[in-house]
Design a protein around this motif. Structure first.
Motif, PDB file in Angstrom:
ATOM      1  N   ASP A   7       0.859  -1.178   0.000  1.00 51.75           N
ATOM      2  CA  ASP A   7       0.000   0.000   0.000  1.00 51.75           C
ATOM      3  C   ASP A   7       0.898   1.231   0.000  1.00 51.75           C
ATOM      4  OD1 ASP A   7      -0.168   0.656   3.357  1.00 51.75           O
ATOM      5  OD2 ASP A   7       0.537  -1.252   2.606  1.00 51.75           O
ATOM      6  N   LYS A   8       0.310   2.360  -0.184  1.00 50.21           N
ATOM      7  CA  LYS A   8       1.100   3.546  -0.482  1.00 50.21           C
ATOM      8  C   LYS A   8       2.165   3.871   0.541  1.00 50.21           C
ATOM      9  CE  LYS A   8      -1.182   6.979  -2.952  1.00 50.21           C
ATOM     10  NZ  LYS A   8      -1.995   8.157  -2.850  1.00 50.21           N
ATOM     11  N   HIS A 224       2.712   0.374  -6.491  1.00 46.54           N
ATOM     12  CA  HIS A 224       2.098   1.618  -6.941  1.00 46.54           C
ATOM     13  C   HIS A 224       3.118   2.542  -7.599  1.00 46.54           C
ATOM     14  CE1 HIS A 224       3.491   2.101  -2.789  1.00 46.54           C
ATOM     15  NE2 HIS A 224       3.834   3.306  -3.177  1.00 46.54           N
ATOM     16  N   GLU A 246      -4.592  -2.106  -0.375  1.00 48.04           N
ATOM     17  CA  GLU A 246      -4.856  -0.714  -0.703  1.00 48.04           C
ATOM     18  C   GLU A 246      -5.344  -0.034   0.562  1.00 48.04           C
ATOM     19  OE1 GLU A 246      -7.875  -0.278  -3.579  1.00 48.04           O
ATOM     20  OE2 GLU A 246      -8.096   1.858  -3.179  1.00 48.04           O
ATOM     21  N   SER A 251      -6.534   8.889   0.776  1.00 51.94           N
ATOM     22  CA  SER A 251      -7.360   8.870  -0.427  1.00 51.94           C
ATOM     23  C   SER A 251      -8.764   9.310  -0.041  1.00 51.94           C
ATOM     24  CB  SER A 251      -7.384   7.473  -1.020  1.00 51.94           C
ATOM     25  OG  SER A 251      -8.327   6.674  -0.341  1.00 51.94           O
TER      26      SER A 251
END
Lengths: 342, 245
Positions: A7-8, A224, A246, A251
């Motif tokens: 994930d980010k 990503h 995610e 976001s």
């Protein structure tokens, strides 16, 4: 070969990574940790502590008992047809023998850590490369890692090469943030990387090593950041299981009322189909995760009932849109363009 | 005889077709050269046993020549210096796929005392060669050489599996797949259902038979849906799955 798309901010995939290693320690497997970002010793210091049988069962048992006693009395009035369906289990209430549970707020004790053999590979501490294997045009960081893994496998007899060894053990390999710039690979930085095949070659050889020995491997990759989607497709082909995390941090989904209970989604892109024609597909594809104070759980995502006073068009569309994103299928089973899953 | 069959999958796993062809040709008594690049021997062996064929026995009696890509690759990288005169079939990793072709040619050429029916080359799967550094042109050359050797000279068949994706960004792969489609006599295309995931129907298979290599309109196209079970795969006409009837 479990391939995890990070994930980010890497928070949750790190957690998954640590769970994998902790499970290895509790099961008595040997560990091999490789990283270019964090020193493996630091990673090993921060593994979650396992929950002992009794207190785990008691904790979960309490929660479940509380829930059950509440709704036992109410029978459904409007949607009475659903009464006969089994109650959806979102979290494990019965203690299963497969796997262990961990308490994220506590660290694993050093004695437990030392109970298994630990091997580590920290890229920046490795000696300059003396090639005893043909590099095959691969990135030198990857080549060194492969050599190190192969050496451990053959020295410790995981590939069955030592008939004297009576007890065969499993080697759990964890590789963190593969493909990032710290490994010397620019596949995450540029659209047209210099050597796009290093990563895929590495995975192929790793797959060979895993198939030849008693080992399992988890890799986390900052997917990503990879601009070149072709590489992701090839990588998916070369892995047995591909899971993407995610997270909602940063976001717009963070504030979306649909997701208020969860911290992120789990996308299962591919599940292993080994030694059989079929694979084990679960009923549902929509999985979400949340990090409570003590536990990291992955549950089925169920949308809360739409109880708002103003049933606006916008929220309905949003619902449909997110439902569409949720039900993207996994690669081993078929997925399609439209999403009328049934 | 002399047919080139392309197995193609999109958004799903078409390897069940590979297992089928493997056991089919072995049972028919053909000599099979299987270039298995993605999975280990034991995986195919276990599935073949469920389908009623023993790969180990076939290997023993010389009916099956099995190239296990993963293992040869490890031997190539970590093994000692290879004996001269015995280059590893995966030597291609440097330039072209000539060594691989030589391996195929040697294994399928009729040896004295062979009583097998036509030779068959089975490849699982071709898209992996691109991941390993072979250029798309080299892959196509390899297939061309194999075709000349196996289909024309030895009157055998070739079955090749490739992955493809409609909106894929992998141009090299798309190039190889498109080119092979034009050259195949029979294409078996396993796809996901257009309506999404379903538990009872795992996908649909499109069978495209080329009647003439010049005009595409004459191709025979048939579409079936399938469900994969533990020991076999059931095919049925669209919309008539057992769950619906």
């Amino acid at each position: 070969l479990v391939f995890t798309e990070e994930d980010k901010y890497g928070l949750y995939s790190n957690l998954l990574f640590k769970y994998f290693l902790a499970e290895g320690i509790v099961c008595g497997h040997d560990l091999f940790v490789a990283s270019a970002k964090e020193h493996p010793d630091n990673i090993l210091k921060e593994l979650p502590a396992p929950l002992l049988d009794d207190c785990c069962r008691k904790e979960l048992g309490d929660e479940a008992a509380a829930e059950k006693s509440e709704d036992f009395q109410d029978s459904m009035k409007i949607a009475w047809r659903y009464q006969n369906l089994p109650k959806m289990e979102t979290s494990p209430t019965t203690y299963t023998k497969f796997g262990h549970y961990y308490d994220v707020s506590k660290k694993m004790s050093p004695e437990l850590c030392q109970s298994v053999k630990l091997h580590s590979f920290y890229l920046h501490e490795e000696l300059p490369f003396e090639p005893t294997m043909k590099t095959w045009n691969m990135n030198s960081g990857y080549a060194r890692l492969l050599q190190s893994i192969q050496r451990i496998i053959s020295q410790e007899g995981f590939d069955g090469s030592d008939p004297q060894k009576k007890q065969r053990n499993v080697l759990r390999i964890g590789i963190q943030s593969l493909g990032s710039i710290l490994w010397g690979d620019d596949v995450c930085c540029s659209d047209a990387p210099e050597d796009p095949q290093s990563l895929t070659k590495f995975l192929y050889v790793l797959r060979g090593l895993l198939r030849k020995s008693l080992s399992a491997c988890i890799i986390t990759v900052p997917a990503h950041l990879i601009q070149n989607k072709a590489i992701m497709e090839r990588v998916t082909n070369l892995s047995d299981m591909v899971v993407g995390l995610e997270s909602f941090i940063g976001s717009e989904r963070e504030t979306n009322p649909l997701y208020k209970d969860y911290h992120g989604l789990v996308h299962v892109h591919q599940i292993p189909r080994l030694n059989s024609l079929i694979c084990d597909v679960s009923d549902t594809k929509d999985l979400a995760f949340r990090l409570k104070r003590k536990q990291f759980t992955i549950e089925r995502l169920h949308l809360p009932p739409d109880l708002s006073d103003t049933v606006s068009r916008a929220s309905k569309q949003d619902l449909a849109g997110s439902a569409k994103l949720l039900s993207s299928g996994c690669g081993a089973m078929a997925i399609g363009k439209k999403h009328l899953d049934f | 005889q002399g047919k080139f069959t392309l197995l193609r999958d999109t958004r799903t796993d078409g390897s069940f077709l590979v297992h089928h062809f493997l056991s089919f040709y072995l049972r028919a008594g053909c000599k099979v050269c299987f270039v298995a690049l993605l999975q280990s021997f034991s995986h195919y062996s276990i599935v073949a046993q469920k389908l009623g064929v023993s790969l180990a026995a076939a290997k023993e009696r010389g009916q099956l020549v099995f190239l296990e890509g993963l293992k040869s690759c490890l031997d190539l990288l970590f093994g000692e210096e290879e004996q001269p005169g015995q280059p590893s079939p995966l030597q291609f990793l440097s330039r072209d796929l000539r060594a691989l072709f030589d391996f195929v040619r040697v294994s399928l050429s009729a040896a004295a005392g062979d009583s097998w029916k036509g030779p068959v080359l089975l490849v699982d799967d071709l898209s992996v060669l691109l991941s390993l550094g072979a250029a798309p042109v080299a892959v196509l050359d390899f297939i061309h050489y194999c075709r000349v050797c196996v289909c024309c000279q030895l009157k055998g068949n070739i079955v090749v599996l490739v992955h493809s994706n409609e909106d894929s960004e992998d141009e090299e792969n798309a190039l190889v797949v498109n080119s092979l489609c034009h050259h195949s006599d029979l294409i078996l295309w396993a796809e996901g259902l257009a309506t999404g995931f379903c538990k009872d129907v795992h996908g649909q298979i499109k069978i495209i038979k080329r009647l003439s290599l010049r005009q595409a309109e004459q191709d025979l196209v048939q579409i079936y849906q399938y469900k994969i079970q533990d020991r076999n795969v059931t095919f049925f006409a669209r919309g008539l799955s057992a769950a619906v009837l």
